[in-house]
Design an enzyme around this catalytic site. Structure first.
Site, mmCIF file in Angstrom:
data_model
loop_
_atom_site.group_PDB
_atom_site.id
_atom_site.type_symbol
_atom_site.label_atom_id
_atom_site.label_comp_id
_atom_site.label_asym_id
_atom_site.label_seq_id
_atom_site.Cartn_x
_atom_site.Cartn_y
_atom_site.Cartn_z
ATOM 1 N N GLY A 33 27.647 97.620 18.833
ATOM 2 C CA GLY A 33 28.197 97.754 20.173
ATOM 3 C C GLY A 33 27.884 99.120 20.747
ATOM 4 C CB SER A 73 24.160 99.153 24.618
ATOM 5 O OG SER A 73 25.148 98.180 24.943
ATOM 6 C CG ASN A 113 24.636 87.191 19.398
ATOM 7 O OD1 ASN A 113 25.775 87.499 19.029
ATOM 8 N ND2 ASN A 113 24.417 86.172 20.210
ATOM 9 C CB SER A 145 43.016 96.231 19.119
ATOM 10 O OG SER A 145 43.968 96.120 20.156
ATOM 11 C CE1 TYR A 167 39.556 92.402 21.190
ATOM 12 C CE2 TYR A 167 41.733 93.409 21.297
ATOM 13 C CZ TYR A 167 40.354 93.530 21.263
ATOM 14 O OH TYR A 167 39.790 94.781 21.285
ATOM 15 C CB ALA A 169 45.010 86.918 15.070
ATOM 16 C CB THR A 170 39.985 88.878 15.444
ATOM 17 O OG1 THR A 170 40.124 89.569 16.696
ATOM 18 C CG2 THR A 170 39.871 87.387 15.694
ATOM 19 C CE LYS A 171 39.031 94.120 17.945
ATOM 20 N NZ LYS A 171 37.709 94.689 17.596
#
Length: 247
Positions: free
Chosen positions: A11, A13, A62, A147, A160, A162-164
């Site tokens: 990430g 860029s 990707n 996060s 979001y 939960a993934t963090k």
């Protein structure tokens, strides 16, 4: 021969990733930056190189494509030889209640926010272990951008967050398994940061009320400077105001 320290930033860029890459380059790191859009990535690489003179290697990838993740790590190794710091910054989000979440949003966030970091860590561990063995005082580091929603749930950001939360747990486990040989992992868990990804909040939250990317980059640099004896599982960065544990 002087060994140049190197970092790989996903990430990279724009936003947090670009600022982290710029600061690392200013510290003398050779940096691979990865993101989906080749044109933006190349422009960022050129800007950082012009500013710092550091070696910046852009690699379009990707994070939802497993094969591309392996190719990314291989390309970094071929270019720079080793890896001192892996920064897992690539991420995606979607707003919606638990009842509203779609299968497409679920799969995209799981792929990019959790499966990709796990695959990157697995692919990069041999390089990180090798650098830690060569430099036992400093070791090698993994820093994952999580996060504050992974620490305290936020309505509308269930998946979001939960993934963090999973990413925070993964960092803890990596440190338990690898820190004895000099490789540790730290999650950084901020509230809203002023980037393109948080533009959807501008109707209710001004950019000036969000965290600047420079503060997040400063934390990444601080972790990178620690000795191998120091393990920091998670750094929570809250925005100023009257809601300490809210995004």
């Amino acid at each position: 021969m002087t060994v140049v320290r190197s970092a790989l930033v996903t990430g990279g860029s724009r936003g947090i990733g670009a600022e982290v890459a710029r600061r690392l380059a200013g510290e003398g790191y050779a940096v691979t930056i990865a993101a989906r859009t080749a044109e933006t990535l190349e422009q960022t690489a050129q800007e950082i190189h012009a500013e710092t003179g550091a070696q910046i290697h852009p690699f379009a990838a990707n994070m939802a494509e497993q094969a591309r993740i392996t190719e990314l790590v291989d390309a970094h190794a071929e270019r720079f030889g080793g890896l001192d710091l892996l920064v897992l910054n690539a991420g995606t989000g979607s707003v919606g209640t638990v009842a509203e979440l779609t299968a497409k949003a679920r799969d995209r966030m799981l792929d990019v926010n959790f499966r990709a970091p796990l695959a990157l860590i697995q692919a990069a561990l041999p390089l990180l272990r090798s650098r830690a063995e060569a430099d036992p005082r400093r070791g090698a580091k993994i820093v994952a951008l999580a996060s504050i929603t992974g620490v305290a749930g936020e309505a509308g950001l269930a998946l979001y967050g939960a993934t963090k939360a999973a990413l925070i747990s993964l960092c803890e486990t990596v440190s338990l398994e690898e820190s004895a040989r000099g490789v540790s992992a730290t999650a950084i868990s901020p509230g809203y940061v002023d980037t393109d990804m948080t533009a959807w909040k501008h109707g209710e939250l001004e950019p000036s009320a969000m965290l600047p990317t420079a503060d997040i980059a400063e934390m990444v640099l601080a972790v990178s400077r620690l000795s191998a004896r120091a393990v920091v599982p998670n750094i929570v960065i809250s925005r100023s105001g009257d809601q300490l544990w809210r995004a």
